[in-house]
Design a protein around this motif. Sequence first.
Motif, PDB file in Angstrom:
ATOM      1  N   ALA A 138     -40.410 -70.400   4.369  1.00  0.00           N
ATOM      2  CA  ALA A 138     -41.101 -71.469   4.324  1.00  0.00           C
ATOM      3  C   ALA A 138     -41.126 -72.357   5.546  1.00  0.00           C
ATOM      4  CB  ALA A 138     -40.555 -72.549   3.219  1.00  0.00           C
ATOM      5  N   ALA A 139     -39.941 -72.416   6.217  1.00  0.00           N
ATOM      6  CA  ALA A 139     -39.919 -73.059   7.617  1.00  0.00           C
ATOM      7  C   ALA A 139     -40.572 -72.239   8.611  1.00  0.00           C
ATOM      8  CB  ALA A 139     -38.364 -73.215   7.965  1.00  0.00           C
ATOM      9  N   ALA A 140     -40.807 -71.031   8.584  1.00  0.00           N
ATOM     10  CA  ALA A 140     -41.480 -70.204   9.496  1.00  0.00           C
ATOM     11  C   ALA A 140     -42.853 -70.502   9.410  1.00  0.00           C
ATOM     12  CB  ALA A 140     -40.909 -68.831   9.284  1.00  0.00           C
ATOM     13  N   GLU A 141     -43.290 -70.497   8.186  1.00  0.00           N
ATOM     14  CA  GLU A 141     -44.853 -70.584   8.061  1.00  0.00           C
ATOM     15  C   GLU A 141     -45.245 -72.159   8.434  1.00  0.00           C
ATOM     16  OE1 GLU A 141     -48.070 -70.307   4.220  1.00  0.00           O
ATOM     17  OE2 GLU A 141     -45.682 -70.382   3.925  1.00  0.00           O
ATOM     18  N   LYS A 142     -44.353 -73.058   8.351  1.00  0.00           N
ATOM     19  CA  LYS A 142     -44.690 -74.372   8.875  1.00  0.00           C
ATOM     20  C   LYS A 142     -44.766 -74.546  10.349  1.00  0.00           C
ATOM     21  CE  LYS A 142     -43.370 -79.095   7.970  1.00  0.00           C
ATOM     22  NZ  LYS A 142     -42.488 -80.354   7.734  1.00  0.00           N
ATOM     23  N   ALA A 143     -43.858 -73.832  10.904  1.00  0.00           N
ATOM     24  CA  ALA A 143     -43.668 -73.679  12.298  1.00  0.00           C
ATOM     25  C   ALA A 143     -44.873 -72.732  12.932  1.00  0.00           C
ATOM     26  CB  ALA A 143     -42.356 -72.973  12.900  1.00  0.00           C
ATOM     27  N   GLY A 144     -45.603 -72.050  11.990  1.00  0.00           N
ATOM     28  CA  GLY A 144     -46.471 -71.149  12.668  1.00  0.00           C
ATOM     29  C   GLY A 144     -46.257 -69.980  13.307  1.00  0.00           C
ATOM     30  N   CYS A 145     -44.955 -69.273  12.941  1.00  0.00           N
ATOM     31  CA  CYS A 145     -44.455 -68.171  13.409  1.00  0.00           C
ATOM     32  C   CYS A 145     -43.853 -67.273  12.268  1.00  0.00           C
ATOM     33  CB  CYS A 145     -43.358 -68.096  14.633  1.00  0.00           C
ATOM     34  SG  CYS A 145     -41.864 -68.911  14.035  1.00  0.00           S
ATOM     35  N   ASP A 146     -44.443 -67.200  11.219  1.00  0.00           N
ATOM     36  CA  ASP A 146     -44.364 -66.437  10.034  1.00  0.00           C
ATOM     37  C   ASP A 146     -44.399 -64.828  10.109  1.00  0.00           C
ATOM     38  OD1 ASP A 146     -46.739 -67.425   9.859  1.00  0.00           O
ATOM     39  OD2 ASP A 146     -47.015 -66.714   7.715  1.00  0.00           O
ATOM     40  N   GLY A 147     -45.329 -64.446  10.915  1.00  0.00           N
ATOM     41  CA  GLY A 147     -45.600 -63.235  11.308  1.00  0.00           C
ATOM     42  C   GLY A 147     -44.738 -62.638  11.879  1.00  0.00           C
ATOM     43  N   LYS A 148     -44.283 -63.476  13.099  1.00  0.00           N
ATOM     44  CA  LYS A 148     -43.385 -62.916  14.063  1.00  0.00           C
ATOM     45  C   LYS A 148     -42.013 -62.760  13.342  1.00  0.00           C
ATOM     46  CE  LYS A 148     -45.650 -62.347  17.946  1.00  0.00           C
ATOM     47  NZ  LYS A 148     -45.806 -60.892  18.685  1.00  0.00           N
ATOM     48  N   LEU A 149     -41.595 -63.512  12.359  1.00  0.00           N
ATOM     49  CA  LEU A 149     -40.412 -63.589  11.704  1.00  0.00           C
ATOM     50  C   LEU A 149     -40.188 -62.188  10.840  1.00  0.00           C
ATOM     51  CD1 LEU A 149     -37.710 -65.142  10.834  1.00  0.00           C
ATOM     52  CD2 LEU A 149     -39.110 -66.197   8.922  1.00  0.00           C
ATOM     53  N   ARG A 150     -41.367 -62.036  10.190  1.00  0.00           N
ATOM     54  CA  ARG A 150     -41.426 -61.095   9.363  1.00  0.00           C
ATOM     55  C   ARG A 150     -40.935 -59.633  10.069  1.00  0.00           C
ATOM     56  NH1 ARG A 150     -45.603 -63.547   6.666  1.00  0.00           N
ATOM     57  NH2 ARG A 150     -47.135 -62.339   7.941  1.00  0.00           N
ATOM     58  N   LYS A 151     -41.741 -59.308  11.282  1.00  0.00           N
ATOM     59  CA  LYS A 151     -41.483 -58.282  11.852  1.00  0.00           C
ATOM     60  C   LYS A 151     -40.137 -58.462  12.535  1.00  0.00           C
ATOM     61  CE  LYS A 151     -46.134 -58.093  13.628  1.00  0.00           C
ATOM     62  NZ  LYS A 151     -47.072 -58.096  14.526  1.00  0.00           N
ATOM     63  N   THR A 152     -39.440 -59.418  12.935  1.00  0.00           N
ATOM     64  CA  THR A 152     -38.286 -59.728  13.533  1.00  0.00           C
ATOM     65  C   THR A 152     -37.030 -59.297  12.449  1.00  0.00           C
ATOM     66  OG1 THR A 152     -38.825 -61.262  14.960  1.00  0.00           O
ATOM     67  CG2 THR A 152     -36.467 -61.061  14.628  1.00  0.00           C
ATOM     68  N   VAL A 153     -37.094 -59.723  11.264  1.00  0.00           N
ATOM     69  CA  VAL A 153     -36.302 -59.544  10.234  1.00  0.00           C
ATOM     70  C   VAL A 153     -36.038 -58.077   9.779  1.00  0.00           C
ATOM     71  CG1 VAL A 153     -35.630 -59.876   7.777  1.00  0.00           C
ATOM     72  CG2 VAL A 153     -36.187 -61.913   9.216  1.00  0.00           C
ATOM     73  N   LYS A 154     -37.246 -57.564   9.603  1.00  0.00           N
ATOM     74  CA  LYS A 154     -37.446 -56.151   9.461  1.00  0.00           C
ATOM     75  C   LYS A 154     -36.534 -55.351  10.391  1.00  0.00           C
ATOM     76  CE  LYS A 154     -40.962 -52.350   8.536  1.00  0.00           C
ATOM     77  NZ  LYS A 154     -42.276 -52.153   8.468  1.00  0.00           N
ATOM     78  N   TYR A 155     -36.742 -55.533  11.645  1.00  0.00           N
ATOM     79  CA  TYR A 155     -36.287 -54.633  12.786  1.00  0.00           C
ATOM     80  C   TYR A 155     -34.580 -54.970  12.732  1.00  0.00           C
ATOM     81  CZ  TYR A 155     -34.791 -52.607  17.147  1.00  0.00           C
ATOM     82  OH  TYR A 155     -34.341 -51.879  17.883  1.00  0.00           O
ATOM     83  N   VAL A 156     -34.381 -56.475  12.737  1.00  0.00           N
ATOM     84  CA  VAL A 156     -32.776 -56.574  12.710  1.00  0.00           C
ATOM     85  C   VAL A 156     -32.145 -55.848  11.290  1.00  0.00           C
ATOM     86  CG1 VAL A 156     -33.031 -58.386  14.465  1.00  0.00           C
ATOM     87  CG2 VAL A 156     -33.029 -58.931  11.781  1.00  0.00           C
ATOM     88  N   ASP A 157     -32.945 -55.765  10.467  1.00  0.00           N
ATOM     89  CA  ASP A 157     -32.168 -55.305   9.253  1.00  0.00           C
ATOM     90  C   ASP A 157     -32.205 -53.657   9.380  1.00  0.00           C
ATOM     91  OD1 ASP A 157     -31.749 -57.654   8.519  1.00  0.00           O
ATOM     92  OD2 ASP A 157     -33.317 -57.989   7.034  1.00  0.00           O
ATOM     93  N   LYS A 158     -32.622 -52.956  10.161  1.00  0.00           N
ATOM     94  CA  LYS A 158     -32.908 -51.551  10.208  1.00  0.00           C
ATOM     95  C   LYS A 158     -31.203 -51.150   9.935  1.00  0.00           C
ATOM     96  CE  LYS A 158     -35.335 -49.222  12.799  1.00  0.00           C
ATOM     97  NZ  LYS A 158     -36.148 -48.828  14.050  1.00  0.00           N
ATOM     98  N   VAL A 159     -31.263 -49.793   9.456  1.00  0.00           N
ATOM     99  CA  VAL A 159     -30.033 -49.195   9.344  1.00  0.00           C
ATOM    100  C   VAL A 159     -30.108 -47.878   9.927  1.00  0.00           C
ATOM    101  CG1 VAL A 159     -29.389 -50.274   7.244  1.00  0.00           C
ATOM    102  CG2 VAL A 159     -30.542 -48.281   6.995  1.00  0.00           C
ATOM    103  N   GLU A 160     -31.220 -47.419  10.206  1.00  0.00           N
ATOM    104  CA  GLU A 160     -31.799 -45.944  10.854  1.00  0.00           C
ATOM    105  C   GLU A 160     -31.060 -45.768  12.236  1.00  0.00           C
ATOM    106  OE1 GLU A 160     -35.164 -46.966   8.420  1.00  0.00           O
ATOM    107  OE2 GLU A 160     -33.974 -47.863   9.828  1.00  0.00           O
ATOM    108  N   PHE A 161     -30.505 -46.738  12.601  1.00  0.00           N
ATOM    109  CA  PHE A 161     -30.068 -46.635  14.071  1.00  0.00           C
ATOM    110  C   PHE A 161     -28.553 -45.953  14.250  1.00  0.00           C
ATOM    111  CE2 PHE A 161     -29.101 -50.880  12.723  1.00  0.00           C
ATOM    112  CZ  PHE A 161     -27.801 -50.775  12.562  1.00  0.00           C
ATOM    113  N   ILE A 162     -28.117 -45.889  13.106  1.00  0.00           N
ATOM    114  CA  ILE A 162     -26.689 -45.236  13.212  1.00  0.00           C
ATOM    115  C   ILE A 162     -26.727 -43.723  13.319  1.00  0.00           C
ATOM    116  CG2 ILE A 162     -25.719 -46.938  11.796  1.00  0.00           C
ATOM    117  CD1 ILE A 162     -25.632 -45.246   9.232  1.00  0.00           C
TER     118      ILE A 162
END
Length: 373
Positions: A262-286
């Motif tokens: 909700a805060a990201a949508e209000k700040a106008g960067c919800d798209g970037k946030l979704r991509k960021t969260v998806k990347y930092v939550d990755k587990v394949e890197f191990i």
Amino acid sequence: MKAPENIFGTRAAMCLLTALESERNEEARRGLETLVEKNAIPWGEMLPGPVAPLMWDIIDRAGMSSMLKEELRKALEARFIAQTGKNIAMLEAMGKAAAALNGAGIIPAPLKGAALIISGVYARPGRRAMTDIDLLVSPEEFPAAVEAMRGAGFRESAPKRGHHATYAAPPPFPVIIELHRRLFDRDNPVYRYAYGMDGAEAAARASRAAFKGCDILLFSPEDMFLHLVCHAVKERFGSLKFIADARLLKAAFPIDEGKLAAAAEKAGCDGKLRKTVKYVDKVEFIQTDNIIEKYFGPDDNYYIIDRPADVARERSGKERSAFKTVRSAVEEFIYQMSQAEGAARKAAAVALMPGYLRRRWKRRLDVSQDDSN
């Protein structure tokens, strides 16, 4: 191989994520050991950068530092020791600034690195590279905060501009402290409508904490994460430091995904946030073998071979650096033009903007942008 457009997906990013996960995951720990043993970590890229102290401390505390070449081991250890001392000096100066501001009835909120260290996101202060201290106060408190800083011996080291003033701490350490009245520079046409995160709202949600006998405000985990994302977007995700910040913050605190979205949508960067969260939550890197084979093939000596992918990536990096230098110069010129008196000069500043910036400049705001922003 096509060179990555930003840090996500680079070999350095994968190695960093493996190192971060190795402190909690045995499979990742074995993967990190393989990377260290085979000298597969791109130290030429990482040693001068901001995550070198963090990488060294993880590797050293895991008992793997003996596998590094002696010259590299000494360089990494020296970076960590130097960063630790530097951070201690900066936090000491922050304590003096907080005391001066508290004396004026102002409770500052540390941002970025200082907030992450104080809140315990980084287990040891020397792990997080910092070059200065960022403190946020409200726009209404800003004039009084400026006087309080001056009264405490902080010397203004740069003209007040946009959203912050810059100060040098009194001797013995020349620590730089940036006193912010907003989170982003709304006066700069480059960023005018890009980031709508409201500093006053974040401060209202913050919790009060004690630091060196002073009161400070610590943003909620959601606001802290969102501010990191906005700052990384502004810098076009150009620093490995952001990956470490985001990953460790999410590991340290439970983050309410609904509030964050909700805060990201209000700040106008919800798209970037979704991509960021998806990347930092990755587990394949191990999967260390995948890192090695994807970038270099099975050759044990891959790290000394100038493979086409390496050459292309290095050339692309140099081109991006040159582009950033030119872009910064253009943005600075636009900024100065927009601050000049006269409608003609302001119009010229807008006319000189690249198309995407001009569209951003002219569009109507989707969220409220008062001075607390």
